[in-house]
Design a protein around this motif. Structure first.
Motif, PDB file in Angstrom:
ATOM      1  N   VAL A  31      42.871  -4.174  26.974  1.00  0.00           N
ATOM      2  CA  VAL A  31      42.452  -2.808  27.878  1.00  0.00           C
ATOM      3  C   VAL A  31      44.374  -2.877  27.857  1.00  0.00           C
ATOM      4  O   VAL A  31      44.512  -3.249  28.666  1.00  0.00           O
ATOM      5  CB  VAL A  31      41.543  -2.765  28.560  1.00  0.00           C
ATOM      6  N   SER A  32      44.422  -0.880  28.188  1.00  0.00           N
ATOM      7  CA  SER A  32      45.429  -0.571  28.910  1.00  0.00           C
ATOM      8  C   SER A  32      45.371   0.934  29.152  1.00  0.00           C
ATOM      9  O   SER A  32      44.363   1.391  28.214  1.00  0.00           O
ATOM     10  CB  SER A  32      46.779  -1.168  28.445  1.00  0.00           C
ATOM     11  N   PRO A  33      46.041   1.127  30.023  1.00  0.00           N
ATOM     12  CA  PRO A  33      45.650   2.983  30.648  1.00  0.00           C
ATOM     13  C   PRO A  33      46.592   3.506  30.053  1.00  0.00           C
ATOM     14  O   PRO A  33      47.324   3.538  29.317  1.00  0.00           O
ATOM     15  CB  PRO A  33      46.836   2.711  32.028  1.00  0.00           C
ATOM     16  N   MET A  61      34.695   5.807  34.968  1.00  0.00           N
ATOM     17  CA  MET A  61      36.060   4.386  35.685  1.00  0.00           C
ATOM     18  C   MET A  61      37.448   4.710  34.968  1.00  0.00           C
ATOM     19  O   MET A  61      37.028   5.188  34.067  1.00  0.00           O
ATOM     20  CB  MET A  61      35.197   3.267  34.745  1.00  0.00           C
ATOM     21  N   LYS A  62      37.921   4.521  35.599  1.00  0.00           N
ATOM     22  CA  LYS A  62      39.393   4.852  35.505  1.00  0.00           C
ATOM     23  C   LYS A  62      39.995   3.796  35.726  1.00  0.00           C
ATOM     24  O   LYS A  62      40.302   2.443  36.361  1.00  0.00           O
ATOM     25  CB  LYS A  62      40.108   5.319  37.043  1.00  0.00           C
ATOM     26  N   ILE A  63      40.444   3.537  34.308  1.00  0.00           N
ATOM     27  CA  ILE A  63      41.523   2.210  33.746  1.00  0.00           C
ATOM     28  C   ILE A  63      43.279   2.414  34.674  1.00  0.00           C
ATOM     29  O   ILE A  63      43.753   3.061  34.196  1.00  0.00           O
ATOM     30  CB  ILE A  63      41.768   2.565  32.270  1.00  0.00           C
ATOM     31  N   ILE A  64      43.400   1.069  35.605  1.00  0.00           N
ATOM     32  CA  ILE A  64      44.443   1.420  36.569  1.00  0.00           C
ATOM     33  C   ILE A  64      45.571   0.321  35.883  1.00  0.00           C
ATOM     34  O   ILE A  64      46.811   0.430  36.088  1.00  0.00           O
ATOM     35  CB  ILE A  64      44.346   0.999  37.665  1.00  0.00           C
ATOM     36  N   LEU A  79      37.747  -4.173  30.659  1.00  0.00           N
ATOM     37  CA  LEU A  79      37.623  -3.554  31.219  1.00  0.00           C
ATOM     38  C   LEU A  79      37.128  -3.044  32.988  1.00  0.00           C
ATOM     39  O   LEU A  79      37.874  -2.563  32.854  1.00  0.00           O
ATOM     40  CB  LEU A  79      35.725  -1.445  30.745  1.00  0.00           C
ATOM     41  N   LEU A  80      36.145  -3.618  32.940  1.00  0.00           N
ATOM     42  CA  LEU A  80      35.745  -3.890  34.557  1.00  0.00           C
ATOM     43  C   LEU A  80      37.257  -4.719  35.181  1.00  0.00           C
ATOM     44  O   LEU A  80      37.319  -4.491  36.149  1.00  0.00           O
ATOM     45  CB  LEU A  80      34.542  -4.862  34.956  1.00  0.00           C
ATOM     46  N   ARG A  81      37.568  -5.433  34.327  1.00  0.00           N
ATOM     47  CA  ARG A  81      39.360  -6.380  34.656  1.00  0.00           C
ATOM     48  C   ARG A  81      39.999  -5.106  35.299  1.00  0.00           C
ATOM     49  O   ARG A  81      41.339  -5.514  35.471  1.00  0.00           O
ATOM     50  CB  ARG A  81      39.510  -7.012  33.501  1.00  0.00           C
ATOM     51  N   ALA A  82      39.769  -4.168  33.852  1.00  0.00           N
ATOM     52  CA  ALA A  82      41.259  -3.472  33.907  1.00  0.00           C
ATOM     53  C   ALA A  82      40.789  -1.669  35.109  1.00  0.00           C
ATOM     54  O   ALA A  82      41.723  -1.085  35.629  1.00  0.00           O
ATOM     55  CB  ALA A  82      41.372  -2.928  33.170  1.00  0.00           C
ATOM     56  N   GLY A  83      39.751  -1.516  34.982  1.00  0.00           N
ATOM     57  CA  GLY A  83      39.271  -0.675  35.801  1.00  0.00           C
ATOM     58  C   GLY A  83      38.923  -0.322  37.335  1.00  0.00           C
ATOM     59  O   GLY A  83      39.166  -1.532  38.451  1.00  0.00           O
ATOM     60  N   GLU A  84      38.622   0.842  37.684  1.00  0.00           N
ATOM     61  CA  GLU A  84      38.448   1.026  38.873  1.00  0.00           C
ATOM     62  C   GLU A  84      36.953   2.160  39.412  1.00  0.00           C
ATOM     63  O   GLU A  84      37.345   3.186  38.758  1.00  0.00           O
ATOM     64  CB  GLU A  84      39.696   1.794  40.023  1.00  0.00           C
ATOM     65  N   GLU A  85      36.123   1.323  39.659  1.00  0.00           N
ATOM     66  CA  GLU A  85      35.254   2.532  40.167  1.00  0.00           C
ATOM     67  C   GLU A  85      35.224   3.426  41.089  1.00  0.00           C
ATOM     68  O   GLU A  85      36.086   3.378  42.099  1.00  0.00           O
ATOM     69  CB  GLU A  85      33.600   1.945  40.786  1.00  0.00           C
ATOM     70  N   LYS A  86      35.030   4.801  39.747  1.00  0.00           N
ATOM     71  CA  LYS A  86      35.015   6.287  40.478  1.00  0.00           C
ATOM     72  C   LYS A  86      34.004   6.103  42.004  1.00  0.00           C
ATOM     73  O   LYS A  86      33.173   5.424  42.469  1.00  0.00           O
ATOM     74  CB  LYS A  86      34.713   7.432  39.576  1.00  0.00           C
TER      75      LYS A  86
END
Lengths: 344, 88
Positions: free
Chosen positions: B21-23, B1-4, B81-88
């Motif tokens: 959580v932050s990038p 997962m990428k944190i965006i 994490l789920l709130r901040a991220g984007e599934e690959k």
């Protein structure tokens, strides 16, 4: 345990309750608050806390329930209100007596003076933000540089003189243009005017000042031009932050200021700079303001002339670059705004 | 997962924790806890376990812990994490 009421700025009843409650503690409900949280037990108000954008303020908790987690509750709710508006970095002012109360919560101290403390919490710390700035500006850590902080509302020959002198006397100069967008000339215009005005000076870097210099966090009353006994408190805090963080991280060993004959608040700020910065090993250079045929050059006078459409007097006070800017489309919009505005 | 983007989860109530959580480039973890002395290592390991599960390589995680139990930490970090991220 608590009944929670969240009041936004249109909820007069809850806001008045908070106001009355704060008065018991000899605290004031400040203007500009957008969200207030009230805690009730058996419909009796026992605690309140508010925020204005990203600044938490106006907290009071009844003695009887102190230590029962009421503060954590208030902070948690305010924090999630911030997050819903995509604010993840927030600030809090407090009297020095309450330092340990807030230190045990989600806040870390930025700086304190004899009377107040500024905390910050969430994502982002002043050190990491400034270090990122230093590497973005590609600052050479062996060079010592001078700093100037100015609003430039608008950029005058006086500003130019201050920067030019610093540029001649130092290896490098950083000009911080106030970022808070509360002046008649908007931030982008002011920034542009300074950039254009010092284009020829190769060792001058112009940047926006960020959240830690004369902003709604460090010096909330600057833009209100409200002079009371809090002014010295805020100016001391602002200067302490500058000395403690900016000077060390950005390698600043001199700060230039201009004398201030007209504005009490700026005068007070200058005094703080002269009193406090030497403690951080920073030299303060005070330059006397230059004069034109119309007297001492000042941005507020320039705004007055613009307001009265006395353009012929401007050429004496403004450099070529600012006059050009005023004639541009953006500049004309600023001029219109000044002429429509009641304050000068 | 990428944190965006930045996100948070949790609260400051007793037995809970607040997660930010932050990038970031690389993994950076900051822990503040009322039981830091006793449980910092265990909190740290719990966070790493979540990061591993979601294959997060670049993130800054900041935690204000009020004595939460392991599974609460796990759940709060996962949510942030789920709130901040984007599934690959």
């Amino acid at each position: 345990m608590f009944e929670i009421k969240i009041a936004y700025d249109f909820d007069k009843i809850e806001r008045n309750n908070a106001k009355a409650f704060l008065n018991h503690f000899e605290l004031e409900y400040e203007e500009g608050i957008d969200t207030t949280i009230n805690l009730y037990i058996n419909s009796e108000l026992v605690g309140t806390g508010s925020k204005e954008k990203d600044v938490f303020k106006c907290f009071a908790i009844a003695k009887s329930i102190q230590g029962s987690g009421a503060l954590s509750k208030l902070l948690s709710i305010l924090q999630s209100e911030c997050n819903q508006n995509s604010i993840f970095h927030f600030f809090l002012f407090s009297k020095i007596e309450n330092l340990d109360v807030f230190e045990k919560t989600l806040f870390q101290e930025v700086a304190h003076t004899e009377r107040v403390v500024l905390f910050e919490g969430g994502i982002g710390r002043i050190e990491s933000i400034l270090k990122a700035l230093a590497s973005k500006l590609e600052l050479n850590s062996h060079v010592k540089r001078s700093a100037i902080v100015m609003n430039c509302n608008p950029f005058t020959k006086g500003h130019r003189y201050l920067i030019e002198t610093a540029s001649q006397e130092s290896e490098e100069v950083i000009v911080f243009v106030l970022e808070e967008d509360l002046s008649l000339f908007d931030t982008q215009s002011r920034f542009e005017m300074v950039k254009l005005g010092v284009e020829d000076l190769k060792n001058v870097k112009v940047i926006l000042s960020g959240e830690y210099i004369i902003s709604s966090k460090t010096f909330p009353t600057y833009f209100l031009k409200k002079n009371d006994d809090m002014t010295q408190v805020y100016t001391n805090l602002d200067v302490t932050i500058f000395g403690k963080y900016f000077c060390e991280i950005l390698g600043i060993d001199k700060r230039y200021i201009g004398t201030e004959p007209n504005c009490n608040i700026t005068e007070c700020y200058n005094l703080s700079i002269q009193n406090l910065l030497p403690q951080f090993g920073v030299e303060v250079k005070v330059l006397k303001r230059i004069e034109s045929a119309e007297g001492v050059i000042s941005a507020s006078k320039v705004r007055e002339y613009i307001k009265k459409s006395e353009y012929e007097k401007l050429s004496d006070m403004l450099p070529e670059s600012t006059i050009k800017f005023l004639q541009s489309e953006k500049g004309r919009r600023c001029v219109e705004k000044i002429q429509k505005n009641s304050k000068s | 997962m990428k944190i965006i983007k930045s996100s948070s989860s949790g609260s400051l109530e007793s037995n809970d924790l607040l997660v930010f959580v932050s990038p970031n480039s690389g993994v950076k973890i900051e822990i503040d806890s009322i039981v830091k002395l006793q449980f910092e290592k265990s909190i740290y390991e719990t966070i790493l376990k979540v990061l591993e599960e979601f294959e997060v390589k670049d993130v800054c995680i900041k935690i204000e812990d009020k004595g939460a139990l392991d599974f609460a930490i796990f759940a709060r970090v996962k949510t942030a994490l789920l709130r901040a991220g984007e599934e690959k």
